[in-house]
Design a protein around this motif. Sequence first.
Motif, PDB file in Angstrom:
ATOM      1  N   ALA A 164      58.696  24.233  32.381  1.00 30.62           N
ATOM      2  CA  ALA A 164      58.205  25.530  31.892  1.00 30.62           C
ATOM      3  C   ALA A 164      57.626  25.417  30.499  1.00 30.62           C
ATOM      4  CB  ALA A 164      59.339  26.548  31.919  1.00 30.62           C
ATOM      5  N   GLU A 165      58.254  24.583  29.655  1.00 31.57           N
ATOM      6  CA  GLU A 165      57.717  24.408  28.303  1.00 31.57           C
ATOM      7  C   GLU A 165      56.355  23.733  28.346  1.00 31.57           C
ATOM      8  OE1 GLU A 165      60.752  22.249  26.322  1.00 31.57           O
ATOM      9  OE2 GLU A 165      62.076  23.996  26.072  1.00 31.57           O
ATOM     10  N   GLN A 166      56.207  22.749  29.263  1.00 31.27           N
ATOM     11  CA  GLN A 166      54.919  22.094  29.396  1.00 31.27           C
ATOM     12  C   GLN A 166      53.837  23.082  29.868  1.00 31.27           C
ATOM     13  OE1 GLN A 166      54.061  18.911  28.715  1.00 31.27           O
ATOM     14  NE2 GLN A 166      56.103  18.531  27.848  1.00 31.27           N
ATOM     15  N   MET A 167      54.215  24.069  30.686  1.00 29.44           N
ATOM     16  CA  MET A 167      53.278  25.072  31.177  1.00 29.44           C
ATOM     17  C   MET A 167      53.044  26.183  30.169  1.00 29.44           C
ATOM     18  SD  MET A 167      52.367  23.968  34.132  1.00 29.44           S
ATOM     19  CE  MET A 167      51.566  25.404  34.808  1.00 29.44           C
ATOM     20  N   GLY A 168      53.828  26.206  29.095  1.00 28.32           N
ATOM     21  CA  GLY A 168      53.673  27.246  28.089  1.00 28.32           C
ATOM     22  C   GLY A 168      54.457  28.509  28.373  1.00 28.32           C
ATOM     23  N   TRP A 169      55.454  28.405  29.255  1.00 31.91           N
ATOM     24  CA  TRP A 169      56.253  29.585  29.608  1.00 31.91           C
ATOM     25  C   TRP A 169      57.548  29.590  28.780  1.00 31.91           C
ATOM     26  CZ3 TRP A 169      55.793  28.089  35.460  1.00 31.91           C
ATOM     27  CH2 TRP A 169      54.468  28.273  35.866  1.00 31.91           C
ATOM     28  N   THR A 170      57.399  29.660  27.487  1.00 28.23           N
ATOM     29  CA  THR A 170      58.573  29.569  26.607  1.00 28.23           C
ATOM     30  C   THR A 170      59.399  30.848  26.581  1.00 28.23           C
ATOM     31  OG1 THR A 170      57.169  30.257  24.749  1.00 28.23           O
ATOM     32  CG2 THR A 170      57.439  27.880  25.121  1.00 28.23           C
TER      33      THR A 170
END
Length: 262
Positions: free
Chosen positions: A221-227
């Motif tokens: 999720a962090e890699q996808m920008g869903w922080t």
Amino acid sequence: MTHGPAPWWSRRCCRIRSQWPTSLPGIRFCARGTLTYQAPAYTRANGTASARAAARLALDKLGRGITQDHRPEQLDTAQENLTLAAAHWHTAKDVPGLWLKARITLMLTEQDAARAQRFQDALRDVALQLEQEQERRDLFRQAVFDTPDTTRMWWLERHLDQLETLDWGTFNEKILPLVGATDDIQSKAERIARTVLYVWEKLGNDPGRQARFTTTVRTIAEQMGWTDAPWPISAGPAATDPPNSGGDRGVPDPLAGAGTGQ
């Protein structure tokens, strides 16, 4: 002045009474009228009966070829087509030199007309039943399967006496996919929830496996920008393991490595 292929005194005339088929088996047109013909020389040499037989067979072939393509209720159409084909002088294809013309009236007997009417009535009844069934299915689809919420209400109403044993699993697997608009928010949430529940059951009760799975998902999720995703906080010793440490086994975790791009 002559109107045929030869002088009038070389022509012959006879009465016609015959039955020709309609397109419905067992129902026939009655043909009545006169046949005028001029036989070729080689048939005349065999006698008048031979020439008349050749002419009658040629007319019979012509008439049958027309009437067999018409239903009993198309009597008028068959009559017009027969008149156009037979009322003027023409030659018979199978008998060179034979000329003929005929004035024939088609009709139905009282019995055949009654049979044809019964067939039409039965055909209309079947067509009406099919139309009613189709309309019933269309109305049912519009009333019940228009939206997922409408379908759920229909399912509840059908099982009001069995609410304690109501099987929503069967509904989700067999009924809900029939709904035209299954992409509503509640249906999507149910599908996602079932997927997450399946994964969590596969993880079992091992806190370490659960923590590693949660950490891997959080890393992706962090890699996808869903922080800002509301991820659950893991408990247990494996929750503090770094994504690529492999947990308490000291072996690099391939899933975690893929998530961090290593």
